[in-house]
Write an enzyme that holds these catalytic residues in place. Structure first.
Site, mmCIF file in Angstrom:
data_model
loop_
_atom_site.group_PDB
_atom_site.id
_atom_site.type_symbol
_atom_site.label_atom_id
_atom_site.label_comp_id
_atom_site.label_asym_id
_atom_site.label_seq_id
_atom_site.Cartn_x
_atom_site.Cartn_y
_atom_site.Cartn_z
ATOM 1 N N HIS A 1 56.502 57.461 7.035
ATOM 2 C CA HIS A 1 55.136 58.257 6.910
ATOM 3 C C HIS A 1 55.359 59.726 7.580
ATOM 4 O O HIS A 1 56.408 59.876 8.182
ATOM 5 C CB HIS A 1 54.098 57.412 7.403
ATOM 6 C CG HIS A 1 53.967 56.768 8.669
ATOM 7 N ND1 HIS A 1 53.821 57.671 9.817
ATOM 8 C CD2 HIS A 1 54.139 55.665 9.043
ATOM 9 C CE1 HIS A 1 53.813 56.648 10.632
ATOM 10 N NE2 HIS A 1 54.057 55.405 10.438
ATOM 11 N N CYS B 1 53.722 51.488 5.365
ATOM 12 C CA CYS B 1 53.658 51.002 6.601
ATOM 13 C C CYS B 1 52.879 49.530 6.371
ATOM 14 O O CYS B 1 53.272 48.623 6.030
ATOM 15 C CB CYS B 1 53.025 51.917 7.280
ATOM 16 S SG CYS B 1 53.287 51.558 9.126
#
Ligand code: GLN
Length: 253
Positions: A199, A99
């Site tokens: 994630h 991310c």
């Protein structure tokens, strides 16, 4: 060096700043999967101002963060670590960048306030924040080392990432937005470095990615390809299947 009794050395970049997506869960998976095979993991936190010692790490981890934490980290990366990181991965060290970490592994990130944060350039990609956040369950068809598998997780990012020719995508989007919501691509891979928006954390329900990283890092450590002993992944596969089913269930049911 044989793979027996090896301890892998993980450099955890900015554990205090880039940690908002259960990043420690990813590291726990690496530690467990090594331990089940009689191998060790030594985790060293590398924070603001800390140098990266040449040759000291087989694998790097850089997690996700909010724009304001990312700005601090971007400045520190450029000032104290970018050159050493580039040398480490050019020497075959592996990396997982998630991310915000994925964005900073590229050439840079232009945040929601328009400010430009420099990246490290270990992945060939660039990111610009868009007007909306891309949020939700994400399923991709990924390819690593010539093998294709489904990978699942959650995404939550304003950044729109575009790959250059020096990185290939981690996979193609089956469900969700991926790098930018437009080109159907997700993540970026160059050499042994994987970047992704996935994630949740990523590794508990995608053990194949964990073992790919472990294999690469062991190769860096021992200087030779290493065949990993198989593990019983029944529970991990069930978690994976449940997450894929939830992500691909039709809306409104
Ligand atoms: N701040 C970045 C974005 O919104 C990264 C987000 C994150 O790590 N969640 O795109």
């Amino acid at each position: 060096m044989s793979a027996a009794a090896v301890t892998l050395r993980l450099g955890h970049l900015y554990p205090g700043e880039m940690n908002i997506y259960a990043d420690r869960g990813n590291i726990a998976v690496l530690e467990r999967r090594l331990a089940w095979r009689g191998l060790g993991l030594e985790v060293t936190g590398i924070g603001i101002g800390d140098p990266i010692v040449a040759g000291a790490h087989d694998l790097f981890y850089l997690g996700g963060g909010q724009d304001r934490d990312q700005a601090v980290v971007a400045e520190d990366l450029a000032r104290t670590k970018a050159g050493a990181l580039r040398e480490a991965v050019a020497g075959g060290a592996a990396g997982l960048c998630v991310c915000g970490g994925f964005q900073l592994a590229g050439h840079g990130y232009t945040g929601t306030d328009g400010s430009r944060m420099p990246g490290v350039g270990i992945l060939d990609l660039d990111t610009v924040a868009g007007p909306t956040r891309l949020i939700g369950n994400l399923v991709i068809e990924a390819e690593l080392d010539g093998e294709r598998r489904s990978v699942v997780g959650f995404e939550n990012h304003a950044g729109r990432t575009r790959l250059g020719p020096g990185s290939r995508p981690l996979g193609r989007v089956v469900q969700g937005h991926g790098n930018n919501g437009e080109d159907g691509l997700e993540g970026g891979v160059t050499g042994r470095v994987i970047g992704t928006y996935l994630h949740g954390p990523l590794l508990p329900k995608n053990p194949w990615i964990a073992d790919t990283l472990i294999g690469w890092a062991l190769e860096h450590r021992t200087g030779a390809p290493v065949a990993l002993a198989p593990l019983d992944d029944t529970m991990e596969e069930e978690a994976h299947a449940a997450a894929v089913a939830r992500a691909t269930r039709r809306r409104g049911r």
